[in-house]
Design a protein around this motif. Structure first.
Motif, PDB file in Angstrom:
ATOM      1  N   HIS A 166       0.875   6.894  25.737  1.00 29.13           N
ATOM      2  CA  HIS A 166      -0.656   6.970  26.179  1.00 29.13           C
ATOM      3  C   HIS A 166      -1.761   7.163  24.907  1.00 29.13           C
ATOM      4  O   HIS A 166      -2.800   7.207  25.182  1.00 29.13           O
ATOM      5  N   VAL A 167      -0.989   7.560  23.836  1.00 23.98           N
ATOM      6  CA  VAL A 167      -1.922   7.742  22.624  1.00 23.98           C
ATOM      7  C   VAL A 167      -1.530   6.690  21.481  1.00 23.98           C
ATOM      8  O   VAL A 167      -2.672   6.223  20.866  1.00 23.98           O
ATOM      9  N   GLY A 168      -0.260   6.193  21.089  1.00 25.55           N
ATOM     10  CA  GLY A 168      -0.200   5.126  20.130  1.00 25.55           C
ATOM     11  C   GLY A 168      -0.050   5.781  18.706  1.00 25.55           C
ATOM     12  O   GLY A 168       0.077   7.113  18.528  1.00 25.55           O
ATOM     13  N   PHE A 169       0.455   4.917  17.937  1.00 28.25           N
ATOM     14  CA  PHE A 169       0.713   5.621  16.440  1.00 28.25           C
ATOM     15  C   PHE A 169      -0.331   5.876  15.663  1.00 28.25           C
ATOM     16  O   PHE A 169      -1.531   5.181  15.597  1.00 28.25           O
ATOM     17  N   GLU A 170      -0.154   7.024  14.906  1.00 24.20           N
ATOM     18  CA  GLU A 170      -1.238   7.423  13.776  1.00 24.20           C
ATOM     19  C   GLU A 170      -1.064   6.454  12.605  1.00 24.20           C
ATOM     20  O   GLU A 170      -0.227   5.633  12.660  1.00 24.20           O
ATOM     21  N   ALA A 171      -2.151   6.428  11.791  1.00 22.87           N
ATOM     22  CA  ALA A 171      -2.156   5.395  10.611  1.00 22.87           C
ATOM     23  C   ALA A 171      -0.983   5.759   9.816  1.00 22.87           C
ATOM     24  O   ALA A 171      -0.611   4.429   9.447  1.00 22.87           O
ATOM     25  N   THR A 172      -0.427   6.760   9.576  1.00 26.06           N
ATOM     26  CA  THR A 172       0.975   6.809   8.528  1.00 26.06           C
ATOM     27  C   THR A 172       1.998   5.877   9.120  1.00 26.06           C
ATOM     28  O   THR A 172       2.338   5.153   8.559  1.00 26.06           O
ATOM     29  N   SER A 173       2.186   6.206  10.371  1.00 29.77           N
ATOM     30  CA  SER A 173       3.195   5.445  10.915  1.00 29.77           C
ATOM     31  C   SER A 173       2.867   3.873  11.059  1.00 29.77           C
ATOM     32  O   SER A 173       3.965   3.270  10.888  1.00 29.77           O
ATOM     33  N   THR A 174       1.779   3.590  11.289  1.00 25.75           N
ATOM     34  CA  THR A 174       1.290   2.235  11.414  1.00 25.75           C
ATOM     35  C   THR A 174       1.598   1.495  10.379  1.00 25.75           C
ATOM     36  O   THR A 174       2.054   0.189  10.295  1.00 25.75           O
ATOM     37  N   ILE A 175       1.208   2.060   9.077  1.00 24.97           N
ATOM     38  CA  ILE A 175       1.461   1.524   7.954  1.00 24.97           C
ATOM     39  C   ILE A 175       2.952   1.221   7.530  1.00 24.97           C
ATOM     40  O   ILE A 175       3.402   0.189   7.433  1.00 24.97           O
ATOM     41  N   SER A 176       3.690   2.293   7.868  1.00 26.79           N
ATOM     42  CA  SER A 176       5.218   1.997   7.758  1.00 26.79           C
ATOM     43  C   SER A 176       5.840   0.890   8.719  1.00 26.79           C
ATOM     44  O   SER A 176       6.630   0.276   8.103  1.00 26.79           O
ATOM     45  N   ILE A 177       5.224   0.950  10.029  1.00 29.94           N
ATOM     46  CA  ILE A 177       5.802  -0.219  10.875  1.00 29.94           C
ATOM     47  C   ILE A 177       5.331  -1.550  10.461  1.00 29.94           C
ATOM     48  O   ILE A 177       6.131  -2.431  10.456  1.00 29.94           O
ATOM     49  N   LEU A 178       4.011  -1.647  10.022  1.00 30.55           N
ATOM     50  CA  LEU A 178       3.596  -2.897   9.571  1.00 30.55           C
ATOM     51  C   LEU A 178       4.389  -3.598   8.231  1.00 30.55           C
ATOM     52  O   LEU A 178       4.468  -4.830   8.047  1.00 30.55           O
ATOM     53  N   LYS A 179       4.649  -2.560   7.230  1.00 30.72           N
ATOM     54  CA  LYS A 179       5.562  -3.114   6.222  1.00 30.72           C
ATOM     55  C   LYS A 179       6.971  -3.425   6.847  1.00 30.72           C
ATOM     56  O   LYS A 179       7.534  -4.500   6.025  1.00 30.72           O
ATOM     57  N   ASP A 180       7.503  -2.800   7.787  1.00 26.16           N
ATOM     58  CA  ASP A 180       8.934  -3.266   8.257  1.00 26.16           C
ATOM     59  C   ASP A 180       8.757  -4.814   9.057  1.00 26.16           C
ATOM     60  O   ASP A 180       9.548  -5.283   8.927  1.00 26.16           O
ATOM     61  N   TYR A 231      -0.430  -5.786   6.133  1.00 29.03           N
ATOM     62  CA  TYR A 231       0.676  -6.657   6.557  1.00 29.03           C
ATOM     63  C   TYR A 231       0.659  -7.898   5.708  1.00 29.03           C
ATOM     64  O   TYR A 231       1.868  -8.079   5.311  1.00 29.03           O
ATOM     65  N   TYR A 232      -0.324  -8.536   5.624  1.00 25.19           N
ATOM     66  CA  TYR A 232      -0.592  -9.902   4.677  1.00 25.19           C
ATOM     67  C   TYR A 232       0.167  -9.571   3.528  1.00 25.19           C
ATOM     68  O   TYR A 232       0.999 -10.463   2.876  1.00 25.19           O
TER      69      TYR A 232
END
Length: 405
Positions: free
Chosen positions: A150-164, A309-310
């Motif tokens: 219901h909330v989603g990922f914060e910016a720090t997690s989003t950055i790690s996820i996009l790199k992976d 991501y790019y």
């Protein structure tokens, strides 16, 4: 409902990956309805006695086949369950081996440890039945957790996820370019068509989704355009193979299929390899960004995250010794437009509609053996405030960017 008390023949399942004699197991339901749609999940804690007499404890998750025919048909369980097993036994080892051989500097540490799998208790059977199971490590004991959907990922997690995610995409694409025979033999067979199950259910989903969107006043003037796109696009249908961006997509890359640690630089695990298929890497990227990032973060940083991501994607290709001259940022942006128009607008809307439902509520319960088509059709409509906010934003953002015609 999901009620396994033990995993039958667990000792046979773990043979080859865990040394020792099974001495104890405890099994309990892992997820309530609404948290998982294509399988039934169990928490499995077990102990083995090693040859030296030491007792070792293991914590695992068992992914089991859906208990009702509606879900089995929708997810094409007879095909996708087998292909997911092959991801752990064939695809992931191939990705790791290729990455190491080509000199990728990072370790592929975003796949969970695999303990064993089967499609049936009958070793002669080629049919997936209710004894099918995929056993993997329980990541919560390593400090990984799921974000509140219901909330989603914060910016720090989003950055790690996009790199992976960029690495997850770059390696298969590099294999396709540098070793097409390996790509065709070890990857493509395990990215199967999900079949007609979703096609059969699509009109029912479309009807509910369009009816819900009509409840949002800001979308009234755009509803003919929105409804036409929903009815004409299909996330799980055939995807166009457009070069050079065609690789392997996860296809279900949303927050419940991703776990992360709470460290300053979070570590990530990519889960649920049930429906990967060939297609544009842009699909996973935009689907994740539209559905699974905290709203207060994504509404101001969508373009920033695409560029991040790019850059990571290009760096991975360079390390894998791939010529990147054909991979321009403008090309990725064009891919995003194509994927949103042909599949990911509808995909993001329908998934947000489901994931932002009140917890404990789901249109489809995979753990209910008695669930039938009429149960789905009879589920009540009505949007909560979370759904209204997200569906409105996705629609207006896509329209503003001219991503659908």
């Amino acid at each position: 409902m999901a009620n396994k008390k033990e995993i039958e023949k667990l000792e046979d399942l773990i043979k080859g990956t865990i040394d020792g004699e099974l001495v104890e197991q405890q099994v309990s339901s892992l997820l309530p309805p609404g948290e998982n749609y294509g399988s039934v999940m169990y928490k499995v804690d077990f102990k083995v006695k090693t040859s030296s007499g030491e007792i070792k404890e293991y914590h695992a998750v068992a992914k089991c086949t859906p208990l009702n025919q509606v879900t089995q048909e929708m997810f094409n369980t007879q095909v996708t369950f087998k292909s997911e097993i092959a991801w752990y036994t064939t695809v992931i080892p191939t990705l790791k081996s290729f990455a190491k051989e080509q000199g990728l500097r990072r370790e592929l540490d975003f796949f969970q440890q695999f303990y064993g799998a089967r499609i049936s208790l009958d070793p002669e059977s080629d049919k997936v039945d209710l004894d099918g199971v995929i056993l993997t490590e329980n990541l919560k004991y390593l400090g990984y957790g799921n974000v509140d959907r219901h909330v989603g990922f914060e910016a720090t997690s989003t950055i790690s996820i996009l790199k992976d995610l960029a690495t997850f995409h770059a390696i298969p694409l590099a294999i396709k370019i540098k070793n097409p025979e390996l790509f065709a033999k070890k990857l493509v067979p395990y990215c199967p068509d999900i079949g007609n199950g979703f096609t059969k259910m699509k009109p029912h989903f479309d009807q509910k989704l369009i009816k819900s969107l009509k409840e949002i006043p800001e979308l009234t003037d755009f509803m003919p355009q929105i409804a036409r796109n929903i009815e004409e696009s299909s996330p799980f249908g055939v995807r166009e193979i457009r070069e050079p961006w065609a690789g392997i997509m996860h296809l279900d890359f949303w927050c419940n299929n991703i776990m992360a640690t709470s460290e300053e630089t979070p570590k990530v695990m990519i889960l649920d390899l049930q429906v990967p298929k060939q297609g544009s890497v842009a699909a996973d990227l935009i689907f994740f960004l539209l559905t699974s990032v905290k709203f207060d973060v994504i509404k101001d940083r969508l373009d920033e995250f695409v560029e991040l991501y790019y850059e990571e994607f290009i760096e991975n290709l360079r390390q894998l010794k791939v010529d990147t001259s054909d991979f321009k940022l403008d090309g990725l942006l064009e891919e995003i437009t194509e994927e949103v128009k042909k599949a990911e607008f509808r995909h993001s809307l329908s998934h947000s509609y489901q994931m932002l439902m009140n917890k404990g509520v789901a249109h489809i319960d995979t753990s209910d053996a008695k669930f039938k088509q009429e149960n789905f059709d009879a589920k009540p409509q009505g949007l909560n405030e979370r759904q209204i906010e997200k569906l409105r934003w996705i629609s207006l953002e896509v329209l503003k960017r001219n991503w659908i015609l």
